[in-house]
Motif scaffolding. Structure first.
Motif, short mmCIF file in Angstrom:
data_model
loop_
_atom_site.label_atom_id
_atom_site.label_comp_id
_atom_site.label_asym_id
_atom_site.label_seq_id
_atom_site.Cartn_x
_atom_site.Cartn_y
_atom_site.Cartn_z
N GLY A 1 0.82 -1.10 0.12
CA GLY A 1 -0.16 -0.06 0.09
C GLY A 1 0.71 1.21 -0.04
N TRP A 2 0.26 2.26 -0.05
CA TRP A 2 0.97 3.50 -0.04
C TRP A 2 1.67 3.87 1.31
CZ3 TRP A 2 0.06 7.80 3.46
CH2 TRP A 2 -0.93 7.57 4.03
N ARG A 3 1.24 3.18 2.44
CA ARG A 3 2.16 3.54 3.58
C ARG A 3 3.17 2.96 3.53
NH1 ARG A 3 -3.53 3.09 5.44
NH2 ARG A 3 -4.13 4.72 6.40
N ARG A 4 3.27 1.71 3.25
CA ARG A 4 4.59 0.81 2.93
C ARG A 4 5.32 1.63 1.89
NH1 ARG A 4 4.68 -5.46 2.95
NH2 ARG A 4 3.76 -4.92 5.01
N LEU A 5 5.00 1.89 0.91
CA LEU A 5 5.78 2.44 -0.14
C LEU A 5 6.23 3.89 0.22
CD1 LEU A 5 3.68 1.71 -3.44
CD2 LEU A 5 5.86 0.84 -2.75
N SER A 6 5.51 4.71 1.16
CA SER A 6 6.25 5.86 1.41
C SER A 6 7.26 5.66 2.67
CB SER A 6 4.99 6.69 2.21
OG SER A 6 3.96 7.05 1.25
N ALA A 7 7.06 4.68 3.48
CA ALA A 7 8.17 4.25 4.47
C ALA A 7 9.20 3.86 3.76
CB ALA A 7 7.63 3.21 5.23
N PHE B 1 8.33 1.33 11.63
CA PHE B 1 6.99 1.56 11.33
C PHE B 1 6.43 0.68 10.13
CE2 PHE B 1 4.28 3.26 7.92
CZ PHE B 1 3.05 3.66 8.75
N THR B 2 7.14 -0.19 9.36
CA THR B 2 6.71 -0.90 8.59
C THR B 2 6.51 -2.20 9.17
OG1 THR B 2 8.24 -0.25 6.65
CG2 THR B 2 7.62 -2.45 6.59
#
Length: 163
Positions: A2-8, A158-159
């Motif tokens: 998702g976008w959160r993991r890609l952002s991290a 975070f991940t």
């Protein structure tokens, strides 16, 4: 992903850039070697995971140790060589023993554990590198390197939390 993991991942990469500081001053052949080494560590972990449990962890570790030895021998061809004294030889033997034990441990962990649970423990290597660099070489990284390391650790945690 998702976008959160890609952002991290993207923010973590920015942290890596803070550590190596690409440019004429901070980025050199040794920086490239470190980044390539990390890439090979990731490849090793990805290749280790699907191995049959019939293949022993010690055997996998031995192959990894032999690869490191061969690469070290290739690099030594470009350096002036002298016979090590007893103290230096003892250090090399000790380092080799720790290398094999470390390989056996990481191979067993990658094969039996969840990658998401194992990954945060890799950050302890960062703390050891800082401590040993300070104790053995009297060097302590600049604030930008520490900030980059904090960003990398924070995005990794975070991940892990998101898992």
């Amino acid at each position: 992903m998702g976008w959160r993991r890609l952002s991290a991942i993207g923010i973590g990469f920015c942290g890596v850039l803070m550590i190596v500081r690409p440019g004429t001053e901070g980025f050199n052949a040794w920086s490239v070697l470190a980044l390539v080494s990390v890439g090979f560590i990731v490849l090793r972990d990805l290749a280790t995971r699907p191995l049959s449990l019939g293949v022993s962890s010690a055997g996998v570790a031995l192959v990894g140790s032999l690869a490191v030895t061969l690469m070290g021998a290739a690099g030594a061809a470009f350096e002036d060589w002298r016979l090590p004294d007893a103290h230096a030889l003892a250090l090399v033997v000790g380092a080799a023993a720790f290398l094999v034990c470390g390989y056996i441990s990481i191979v067993a962990a990658v094969r039996l554990g969840e990658i998401g649970a194992i990954a945060p423990f890799r950050y302890s290597g960062l703390l050891w590198a800082l401590l040993l660099g300070w104790l053995l070489f009297g060097e302590f990284p600049r604030w930008i390197t520490l900030a980059g390391a904090a960003v990398v650790v924070a995005t990794g945690l975070f991940t892990f939390y998101r898992e």
